[in-house]
Write an enzyme that holds these catalytic residues in place. Structure first.
Site, PDB file in Angstrom:
ATOM      1  N   LYS A  21       0.822  -1.213   0.000  1.00 33.64           N
ATOM      2  CA  LYS A  21       0.000   0.000   0.000  1.00 33.64           C
ATOM      3  C   LYS A  21       0.860   1.270   0.000  1.00 33.64           C
ATOM      4  CE  LYS A  21      -4.329  -1.934   1.532  1.00 33.64           C
ATOM      5  NZ  LYS A  21      -3.936  -3.353   1.702  1.00 33.64           N
TER       6      LYS A  21
HETATM    7  C1  LIG Z   1      -4.550  -4.432   1.038  1.00 34.02           C
HETATM    8  C2  LIG Z   1      -3.811  -5.718   0.930  1.00 34.02           C
HETATM    9  C3  LIG Z   1      -4.161  -6.728   0.008  1.00 34.02           C
HETATM   10  C4  LIG Z   1      -5.400  -6.628  -0.881  1.00 34.02           C
HETATM   11  O1  LIG Z   1      -5.289  -5.640  -1.864  1.00 34.02           O
HETATM   12  P1  LIG Z   1      -6.595  -5.026  -2.569  1.00 34.02           P
HETATM   13  O2  LIG Z   1      -6.105  -3.890  -3.358  1.00 34.02           O
HETATM   14  O3  LIG Z   1      -7.512  -4.619  -1.450  1.00 34.02           O
HETATM   15  O4  LIG Z   1      -7.198  -6.115  -3.407  1.00 34.02           O
HETATM   16  C5  LIG Z   1      -3.374  -7.862  -0.088  1.00 34.02           C
HETATM   17  N1  LIG Z   1      -2.297  -8.020   0.726  1.00 34.02           N
HETATM   18  C6  LIG Z   1      -1.933  -7.089   1.621  1.00 34.02           C
HETATM   19  C7  LIG Z   1      -0.750  -7.340   2.491  1.00 34.02           C
HETATM   20  C8  LIG Z   1      -2.661  -5.906   1.762  1.00 34.02           C
HETATM   21  O5  LIG Z   1      -2.289  -4.986   2.680  1.00 34.02           O
END
Ligand SMILES: *Cc1c(COP(=O)(O)O)cnc(C)c1O
Length: 475
Positions: free
Chosen positions: A117
């Site tokens: 993120k």
């Molecule tokens: C947010 C997240 C996801 C999922 O991603 P999306 O964009 O919500 O599909 C997968 N793995 C981790 C570690 C995350 O923080």
């Protein structure tokens, strides 16, 4: 480039106008009127840019196709400031590591909170600061977190002019590591509010404050949630980088395996593919919370209740509905806002689900848009973590394990599979212990967090108390 709403009820807007907004006023999600078209020649130029100027250079080339109301030199400077070795610990920003025959791991979790993120949130922070400065405005970001999104937002916004963060988290519900990561920040513009309740209480408080239109306007309340368009477009860049690094010519195809929750990450892959990046398949991997696996397998989209949403060992994928999914459905139904309204504003509200199994567009999910899907179980993830460790000496986190597991099942000979790594194992120590019988290594830069003082304020589940705290700490 103009942006339109998936529900057809908003005036086309520019990038800077939608940057600071969440949902469109009609309840839809913003998308470009048309995706930029990527030719093989452009891809060749980008290959050179990536080789000569690195990730920030590539980011600039991709972003400028979507952002035409920030002067080129400013956008370039924002990319250069955002994707630095200082923030990501390495010049390449993202890594590419072989995991086996024709399988590669694209490391996206080298940012400050050790999860993918950061890739988008860090850019969002820089864009917010730039745009607020240009407009002479300020923004108070209000959010609720059970861990990962909150810390990514705080590390992206800390110390930035014109921005404050008020982040609610449930008391006693986060891991030691997550608490240490968030609560030790001592920047003046970061407020960690510990709520004496569970995550749903935090989220309800945010909704209640945001529903007060007068307070929201007067206190300049905004959000950084996963439906923000700028976050998606930032993620398109690492699909291009992964493609370029995994190939040597501009017509080879690769597939991507993506551990999926809110459909943000893989939606960026869909956009890259629509632009013309030679992606064979987008492999959508879910855990036991298989809302999306079910849709791509059966054509039925049925969001779950919170009772039906189970707690798994890949918690960032424990979702009840997929907030970015409407963007893909808009494309799937031929960009017809009437159909999106019927599905999301009528059927979903009235029936709690919609069913495209008898609709000819459903077959296009795989045939035209290249989606494949499967889900992993806790046992699958433990086994995959163990296998990757034994085969390669690499410890992967449980979210990444989900994608490696599903990616292996769906891999085809002759098409490299790039698995997106979304977090570092240290964030999920309990599952790593269960899989490998030992603790994950704590990266050096994080070891010292455990000893630092934590800065929080505790509030009850009380809307008035939260409003009073915000009002007392702004302006
Ligand atoms: C947010 C997240 C996801 C999922 O991603 P999306 O964009 O919500 O599909 C997968 N793995 C981790 C570690 C995350 O923080």
């Amino acid at each position: 480039m103009r942006y339109i709403s998936t529900r057809g009820g908003a005036e086309p807007r520019s990038f800077s106008d939608i940057l600071l907004e969440g949902l469109a006023p009609d309840g839809g999600l913003y998308l470009p009127e048309e995706y930029p078209h990527l030719t093989p020649e452009m891809l060749g130029q980008w290959r050179t840019v990536l080789a000569e100027q690195g990730y920030p250079g590539l980011a600039y080339e991709v972003l400028r196709l979507f952002i035409d109301d920030i002067p080129a030199e400013d956008l370039r400077a924002i990319c250069d400031r955002t994707y630095t070795a200082e923030v990501y610990g390495k010049d390449e920003i993202v890594s590419l590591t072989p995991l086996g025959d024709e399988m590669l791991l694209e490391g996206l979790s080298h940012g400050p909170t050790l999860a993918f993120k950061d890739m988008a949130m860090q850019l969002l922070g820089a864009l917010f600061e730039y745009e607020l400065g240009r407009r002479g405005q300020e923004l108070n970001v209000l959010g609720a977190t059970s861990g990962d999104t909150g810390s990514a937002a705080e590390y992206a916004m800390r110390g930035r002019a014109g921005i404050r963060v008020f982040m609610l988290s449930p008391k006693g519900r986060m891991s030691d590591f997550q608490r240490a990561q968030m609560y030790t920040l001592d920047d003046e513009n970061i407020h960690n509010i510990v709520v004496e309740g569970v995550f749903d209480d935090c989220q309800d408080l945010v909704k209640a404050v945001s529903a007060d239109a007068d307070f929201k306007r007067d206190a300049h309340i905004g959000s950084v949630n996963s439906i923000n368009w700028a976050r998606l477009v930032a993620q398109v860049v690492y699909y291009v980088a992964g493609y370029l690094r995994a190939t040597t010519s501009n017509d080879e195809q690769v597939s991507f395996a993506v551990p999926t929750g809110n459909f943000g990450n893989i939606c960026a892959g869909h956009i890259a593919r629509q632009m013309g990046l030679p992606i064979k398949h987008l492999v959508l991997a879910t855990n036991e919370n298989n809302v999306l696996e079910e849709f791509f397998r059966t054509g039925v989209y049925r969001p779950r209740s919170s009772e039906e949403t189970v707690k798994t060992s890949s918690p960032s994928m424990d979702i009840s509905k997929a907030s970015n999914f409407e963007r893909f459905v808009f494309d799937l139904v031929g960009r017809d806002p009437e159909r999106v309204l019927d599905l999301f504003a009528a059927k979903l509200v009235r029936l709690g689900q919609f069913d495209l199994s008898d609709d000819p567009v459903f077959a296009q999910c795989s045939e035209w848009y290249g989606f494949q899907t499967d889900q992993s179980s806790h046992v699958d993830r433990l086994r995959t973590i163990r296998e990757v460790w034994e085969d390669r000496g690499i410890v992967i986190d449980p979210h990444t394990a989900d994608a490696v597991c599903v990616g292996r099942r769906l891999q085809e000979p002759g098409v490299p599979m790039v698995v997106l790594e979304t977090a570092q194992p240290v964030k999920f120590a309990e599952t790593i212990r269960e899989a490998l019988g030992r603790d994950p290594e704590v990266p050096e830069a994080y070891a010292h967090l455990a000893g630092l003082e934590q800065h929080t304020v505790e509030l009850p589940v009380d809307v008035a108390a939260l409003k009073a705290y915000i009002a007392g700490n702004i302006g």
